[in-house]
Design a protein around this motif. Structure first.
Motif, mmCIF file in Angstrom:
data_model
loop_
_atom_site.group_PDB
_atom_site.id
_atom_site.type_symbol
_atom_site.label_atom_id
_atom_site.label_comp_id
_atom_site.label_asym_id
_atom_site.label_seq_id
_atom_site.Cartn_x
_atom_site.Cartn_y
_atom_site.Cartn_z
ATOM 1 N N GLY A 1 0.801 -1.214 0.000
ATOM 2 C CA GLY A 1 0.000 0.000 0.000
ATOM 3 C C GLY A 1 0.833 1.264 0.000
ATOM 4 N N ARG A 2 2.065 1.196 -0.481
ATOM 5 C CA ARG A 2 2.946 2.365 -0.481
ATOM 6 C C ARG A 2 2.540 3.329 -1.591
ATOM 7 N NH1 ARG A 2 8.166 3.195 -2.866
ATOM 8 N NH2 ARG A 2 8.114 1.044 -3.570
ATOM 9 N N PRO A 3 2.181 4.565 -1.247
ATOM 10 C CA PRO A 3 1.685 5.506 -2.259
ATOM 11 C C PRO A 3 2.811 6.136 -3.069
ATOM 12 C CG PRO A 3 1.724 6.581 -0.127
ATOM 13 C CD PRO A 3 2.132 5.143 0.103
ATOM 14 N N VAL A 4 2.461 6.577 -4.260
ATOM 15 C CA VAL A 4 3.360 7.393 -5.066
ATOM 16 C C VAL A 4 3.449 8.777 -4.439
ATOM 17 C CG1 VAL A 4 3.561 8.592 -7.298
ATOM 18 C CG2 VAL A 4 2.957 6.170 -7.226
ATOM 19 N N THR A 5 4.660 9.364 -4.449
ATOM 20 C CA THR A 5 4.851 10.726 -3.975
ATOM 21 C C THR A 5 5.413 11.570 -5.113
ATOM 22 O OG1 THR A 5 7.095 10.266 -3.207
ATOM 23 C CG2 THR A 5 5.304 9.906 -1.635
ATOM 24 N N ALA A 6 5.539 12.863 -4.887
ATOM 25 C CA ALA A 6 5.994 13.765 -5.953
ATOM 26 C C ALA A 6 7.393 13.444 -6.430
ATOM 27 C CB ALA A 6 5.923 15.214 -5.463
ATOM 28 N N ASP A 7 8.233 12.839 -5.567
ATOM 29 C CA ASP A 7 9.606 12.545 -5.970
ATOM 30 C C ASP A 7 9.817 11.076 -6.318
ATOM 31 O OD1 ASP A 7 9.312 11.641 -3.412
ATOM 32 O OD2 ASP A 7 11.181 12.503 -2.632
ATOM 33 N N THR A 8 8.737 10.302 -6.464
ATOM 34 C CA THR A 8 8.879 8.897 -6.866
ATOM 35 C C THR A 8 9.429 8.807 -8.285
ATOM 36 O OG1 THR A 8 7.045 8.181 -5.452
ATOM 37 C CG2 THR A 8 7.632 6.734 -7.276
ATOM 38 N N ALA A 9 10.428 7.970 -8.467
ATOM 39 C CA ALA A 9 11.012 7.751 -9.789
ATOM 40 C C ALA A 9 10.333 6.563 -10.466
ATOM 41 C CB ALA A 9 12.510 7.506 -9.677
ATOM 42 N N PHE A 10 10.052 6.721 -11.737
ATOM 43 C CA PHE A 10 9.478 5.664 -12.579
ATOM 44 C C PHE A 10 10.476 5.335 -13.684
ATOM 45 C CE2 PHE A 10 5.904 7.651 -10.635
ATOM 46 C CZ PHE A 10 4.835 6.778 -10.663
ATOM 47 N N HIS B 1 16.045 13.677 -9.113
ATOM 48 C CA HIS B 1 15.334 12.401 -9.031
ATOM 49 C C HIS B 1 15.455 11.604 -10.329
ATOM 50 C CE1 HIS B 1 13.816 13.948 -5.301
ATOM 51 N NE2 HIS B 1 13.230 14.964 -5.909
ATOM 52 N N THR B 2 16.495 11.902 -11.103
ATOM 53 C CA THR B 2 16.722 11.220 -12.373
ATOM 54 C C THR B 2 18.028 10.451 -12.293
ATOM 55 O OG1 THR B 2 15.587 13.008 -13.533
ATOM 56 C CG2 THR B 2 16.942 11.532 -14.869
ATOM 57 N N VAL C 1 11.346 5.419 -17.234
ATOM 58 C CA VAL C 1 10.773 6.259 -18.290
ATOM 59 C C VAL C 1 11.020 5.688 -19.674
ATOM 60 C CG1 VAL C 1 10.902 8.329 -16.881
ATOM 61 C CG2 VAL C 1 12.803 7.780 -18.421
ATOM 62 N N ALA C 2 11.683 4.526 -19.745
ATOM 63 C CA ALA C 2 11.859 3.807 -21.011
ATOM 64 C C ALA C 2 12.447 4.719 -22.091
ATOM 65 C CB ALA C 2 10.539 3.167 -21.432
ATOM 66 N N SER C 3 11.758 4.861 -23.219
ATOM 67 C CA SER C 3 12.355 5.553 -24.368
ATOM 68 C C SER C 3 12.425 7.067 -24.233
ATOM 69 C CB SER C 3 11.619 5.175 -25.651
ATOM 70 O OG SER C 3 11.983 3.873 -26.047
ATOM 71 N N ILE C 4 11.862 7.648 -23.182
ATOM 72 C CA ILE C 4 12.147 9.055 -22.914
ATOM 73 C C ILE C 4 13.650 9.232 -22.703
ATOM 74 C CG2 ILE C 4 11.828 10.919 -21.226
ATOM 75 C CD1 ILE C 4 8.926 10.072 -20.955
ATOM 76 N N ALA D 1 19.124 3.419 -24.793
ATOM 77 C CA ALA D 1 17.850 3.492 -25.509
ATOM 78 C C ALA D 1 16.663 3.575 -24.563
ATOM 79 C CB ALA D 1 17.680 2.278 -26.419
ATOM 80 N N GLY D 2 16.865 3.242 -23.265
ATOM 81 C CA GLY D 2 15.709 3.228 -22.371
ATOM 82 C C GLY D 2 15.996 2.946 -20.918
ATOM 83 N N GLY D 3 17.186 3.277 -20.413
ATOM 84 C CA GLY D 3 17.577 2.874 -19.069
ATOM 85 C C GLY D 3 17.333 3.860 -17.950
ATOM 86 N N MET D 4 16.755 5.027 -18.233
ATOM 87 C CA MET D 4 16.579 6.061 -17.216
ATOM 88 C C MET D 4 15.369 5.790 -16.312
ATOM 89 S SD MET D 4 18.598 8.805 -17.189
ATOM 90 C CE MET D 4 19.650 9.844 -18.209
ATOM 91 N N ALA D 5 15.475 6.297 -15.074
ATOM 92 C CA ALA D 5 14.321 6.438 -14.181
ATOM 93 C C ALA D 5 14.271 7.889 -13.747
ATOM 94 C CB ALA D 5 14.438 5.525 -12.970
ATOM 95 N N SER D 6 13.054 8.418 -13.578
ATOM 96 C CA SER D 6 12.931 9.827 -13.240
ATOM 97 C C SER D 6 11.552 10.100 -12.645
ATOM 98 C CB SER D 6 13.131 10.696 -14.490
ATOM 99 O OG SER D 6 13.167 12.076 -14.169
ATOM 100 N N SER D 7 11.426 11.234 -11.993
ATOM 101 C CA SER D 7 10.128 11.675 -11.486
ATOM 102 C C SER D 7 9.410 12.491 -12.554
ATOM 103 C CB SER D 7 10.313 12.527 -10.231
ATOM 104 O OG SER D 7 10.950 13.757 -10.553
ATOM 105 N N ALA D 8 8.105 12.656 -12.394
ATOM 106 C CA ALA D 8 7.331 13.414 -13.377
ATOM 107 C C ALA D 8 7.796 14.872 -13.441
ATOM 108 C CB ALA D 8 5.841 13.340 -13.031
ATOM 109 N N ASP D 9 8.095 15.457 -12.282
ATOM 110 C CA ASP D 9 8.541 16.849 -12.268
ATOM 111 C C ASP D 9 9.874 16.999 -12.999
ATOM 112 O OD1 ASP D 9 8.341 19.651 -11.210
ATOM 113 O OD2 ASP D 9 10.199 19.048 -10.231
ATOM 114 N N ASP D 10 10.806 16.080 -12.746
ATOM 115 C CA ASP D 10 12.101 16.140 -13.432
ATOM 116 C C ASP D 10 11.941 16.005 -14.938
ATOM 117 O OD1 ASP D 10 13.576 16.499 -11.123
ATOM 118 O OD2 ASP D 10 14.870 14.744 -11.431
ATOM 119 N N VAL D 11 11.098 15.067 -15.367
ATOM 120 C CA VAL D 11 10.913 14.857 -16.809
ATOM 121 C C VAL D 11 10.312 16.096 -17.459
ATOM 122 C CG1 VAL D 11 9.635 13.536 -18.542
ATOM 123 C CG2 VAL D 11 10.768 12.345 -16.667
ATOM 124 N N ALA D 12 9.336 16.717 -16.806
ATOM 125 C CA ALA D 12 8.724 17.922 -17.370
ATOM 126 C C ALA D 12 9.738 19.066 -17.434
ATOM 127 C CB ALA D 12 7.512 18.333 -16.538
#
Length: 318
Positions: free
Chosen positions: A4-13, A148-149, A15-18, A198-209
């Motif tokens: 039940g761990r929630p996503v937070t603003a600094d959670t990294a996902f 967060h990237t 991002v694949a081909s981004i 080609a797709g190894g990064m992880a990042s937060s939504a704020d960082d990507v934007a």
């Protein structure tokens, strides 16, 4: 999900081909430094590369997917190998073993291929003498304060990471299947290391934007270099590209509005980022699943963001 761990603003996902936007920026930055020529032959920089490739292939053709190189991720054997040992680290050489014969002669067509960007990562390391992890970090992540990237093949992020999930079918009643291998790399080590540049990064939504804004409208690259990156769309458009594609950038219209960015997809991860130059809006949507298209959410968010402007009849400059 289990905890039940929630996503937070600094959670990294994942991002694949981004990731390709970062890799293209590194290569273009090395062009600015005089270490790479856009129309230089790939063999000039990687003379020992063991790959079935048209000898006339240029760096530009890797960047805009006109090289004809086949995508190693499309070999039906690779999924079995990746899922058979999800905690295994792959080398570029192992991934390139899954590349078949070229689809067409260099420059004579367009086909999206992860192989292009895996090779670009090798090329950037060869000419600079630095690892891709160091190139990303010193040229962009640190200067732009993208805290967060992280380039996951070099190690997991220190912050919270979204677990990747897959589903046995598209039915909404299907339970989510956890893909994590215990390493902290998302969605799992084998696919991330095989994807590499080609797709190894992880990042937060704020960082990507914030990254997309810096890349398409800020100081990440020199104006002339950015113009070359975006101007490459015209060349691939003439080749009937499935996606209008420049040098590491997709040019997509959403509701009649021009946007620049990239989408990404791995098993357990799906993402999209779009920058709208006329509206000066940047939207990133990152998810830890791979069955639903996040572009639908991005389109809705654009409409929400522009609604107050449309109501008042003003512009963003007002």
């Amino acid at each position: 999900i289990a905890s039940g761990r929630p996503v937070t603003a600094d959670t990294a996902f994942a991002v694949a081909s981004i990731t390709k936007t970062f890799t293209a920026a590194v290569v273009l930055d090395l062009v600015e430094d005089g270490l790479i020529e856009l129309d230089g032959l790939v063999r000039r920089y990687l003379p020992d590369l063991d790959l079935p490739m048209d000898e006339r292939t240029t760096v530009r053709q890797l960047l805009d997917h006109t090289s004809g190189l086949r995508d190693y991720f499309l070999d039906p054997r690779i999924d079995r190998a990746l899922l058979g040992a999800t905690d295994a680290s792959w080398t570029a050489e192992r991934a390139l073993d899954y590349v078949g014969a070229p689809s067409f002669a260099a420059g004579r067509g367009w086909r999206y291929s992860n192989t292009n960007y895996l090779v670009l990562g090798l090329l950037a390391e060869a000419v600079s003498g630095e690892s891709m992890a160091d190139l990303y970090r010193t040229r962009f992540l640190v200067p732009l304060d993208l805290r967060h990237t992280v380039y996951q093949p070099a190690g997991a992020t220190d912050g919270p990471v979204a677990t990747g999930y897959r589903f046995a079918s598209g039915a909404l009643t299907e339970p989510a299947i956890d893909l994590s291998d215990g390493s902290g790399i998302t969605p799992f080590t084998s696919v991330v290391t095989a994807a590499a540049a080609a797709g190894g990064m992880a990042s937060s939504a704020d960082d990507v934007a914030r990254w997309a804004r810096a890349l398409y409208a800020g100081t990440a690259l020199e104006p002339a270099t950015r113009a070359a990156m975006l101007g490459g769309v015209a060349l691939t458009d003439a080749l009937d590209a499935d996606i209008p594609y420049g040098l590491g950038v997709q040019s997509i219209e959403l509701d009649g509005r021009v946007s620049y960015g990239h989408s990404g997809r791995l098993l357990g991860s799906r993402s999209v980022v779009r920058h709208f130059p006329a509206e000066r809006i940047t939207i990133a949507v990152l998810t830890n699943q791979s069955r639903a298209d996040p572009s639908t959410i991005a389109r809705s968010l654009v409409r929400i963001a522009l609604r107050p402007i449309e109501r008042c009849g003003c512009t963003l400059h007002d």
